[in-house]
Design a protein around this motif. Structure first.
Motif, PDB file in Angstrom:
ATOM      1  N   GLU A 200       8.438  28.914  46.521  1.00 20.21           N
ATOM      2  CA  GLU A 200       8.299  27.765  47.417  1.00 20.21           C
ATOM      3  C   GLU A 200       8.805  26.496  46.745  1.00 20.21           C
ATOM      4  N   ARG A 201       9.387  25.615  47.580  1.00 20.85           N
ATOM      5  CA  ARG A 201       9.912  24.339  47.088  1.00 20.85           C
ATOM      6  C   ARG A 201       9.518  23.251  48.078  1.00 20.85           C
ATOM      7  N   ASP A 202       9.405  22.031  47.572  1.00 23.94           N
ATOM      8  CA  ASP A 202       9.057  20.905  48.438  1.00 23.94           C
ATOM      9  C   ASP A 202      10.245  20.432  49.270  1.00 23.94           C
ATOM     10  N   ASP A 203      11.475  20.696  48.769  1.00 25.87           N
ATOM     11  CA  ASP A 203      12.660  20.133  49.418  1.00 25.87           C
ATOM     12  C   ASP A 203      13.430  21.153  50.252  1.00 25.87           C
TER      13      ASP A 203
ATOM     14  N   ASP B 220      10.159  31.038  58.344  1.00 30.86           N
ATOM     15  CA  ASP B 220      10.613  29.773  58.914  1.00 30.86           C
ATOM     16  C   ASP B 220      10.857  29.927  60.416  1.00 30.86           C
TER      17      ASP B 220
END
Length: 304
Positions: free
Chosen positions: A135-138, A150
């Motif tokens: 997981e990534r914030d961006d 998604d």
């Protein structure tokens, strides 16, 4: 791309038909990509078979038949990209398949993580760092625990699959039937389909199929051919100025496409001028009405 998307951008994308061989999956088969490995079970194979029944074609082996944009590989860029790398048609009918990337509509949702792993290792994506694990914030998390996480990606996959089903009703089933004897039932002809690649042929069989629906459809196909002939001429002229040896096979194929288009246009014009329908012998779409085909080709409706 879909045939409708090619008609929407006749001066930008050179259209063709791409025919590929698709492996039939069996229970117990191991799919290994990098550090990932999956042993297919009955449920996995049932999902592959369901997609195949809806989107693919079987004649001994299993095949995909799609419309596709065609260009010189040496250019290494989409014809819709501007000089600064942005999409020039992002808000004006961008092909639906662009929204699906990097997922694959011919693979069950539960196995899309293998698609991502394979894409991440391919030369097309190397160095882009656009596919990463965790997981990534961006960036959105595309797949998680055997599902497409998604929402936008799930929606794009569903719409692309529906578009392929519509292509089947409009033209791909008819083209498969028309080519079956000379291609799909001929081992010698099938040898032309490269392993892991596509056999690309002129879009003419698709055009003759949809043109047989009505006079309006026929005229739309003639207009499309005129645009394509101009685009092919410009593309070849630009290639000749580049003087690349690896462009020559593509130039030869484009000249073949242009020749096929000219013959098709002549046939369409003769059919329009004759009281006898010169396209009557060509297979028509089986389950799609005349008005629906005209609307589809004219771009009055969108796949979005």
């Amino acid at each position: 791309m879909t045939l409708a998307e090619l008609f929407r951008h006749p001066d930008r994308f050179i259209g063709c038909i791409a025919i590929g061989r698709v492996a039939r999956r069996r229970p117990g088969e191991r799919l290994r990509v990098g550090g990932y490995e999956t042993v297919l079970d009955d449920s996995d194979c049932a999902q592959f078979d369901a997609l195949g029944e809806a989107l693919l074609y079987r004649a001994g082996d299993t095949f995909s038949i799609v419309a596709q944009g065609f260009d010189y590989p040496s250019l290494a860029r989409c014809p819709a990209l501007t000089d600064d790398g942005r999409c020039s048609i992002h808000l004006q009918g961008k092909p639906l398949t662009c929204e699906v990337v990097p997922l694959d509509p011919l693979v069950p949702d539960s196995l899309q993580h293998l698609v991502l792993a394979e894409r991440a290792q391919s030369a097309v994506y190397l160095g882009s760092a656009c596919i990463q694990e965790g997981e990534r914030d961006d960036a959105p998390l595309l797949v998680n625990e055997g599902r497409v996480a998604d929402r936008d990606a799930r929606d794009a996959l569903a719409r692309r699959r529906r578009a392929l089903e519509q292509e089947r009703e409009v033209w791909t089933q008819a083209v498969f039937d028309a080519l079956r004897a000379d291609l799909f039932d001929s081992p010698a002809a099938l040898a032309r389909i490269p392993a892991g690649g596509f056999l690309t042929i002129s879009l003419v069989p698709a055009l003759l199929t949809v043109a047989a629906a009505s006079e309006r459809s026929r005229q739309l196909c003639i207009d499309y051919i005129d645009s394509q002939l101009g685009l092919i001429e410009r593309s070849i002229a630009q290639a000749l100025t580049r003087r690349r040896l690896d462009d020559r096979p593509v130039t030869q194929q484009l000249r073949g496409f242009a020749n096929a288009y000219r013959h098709a246009k002549e046939r369409l014009e003769q059919a329009a001028a004759s009281s006898e329908d010169g396209l009557r012998s060509h297979p028509m779409p089986a389950r799609t009405g005349i008005e629906a085909i005209e609307t589809y080709l004219s771009g009055a409706t969108s796949t979005h």
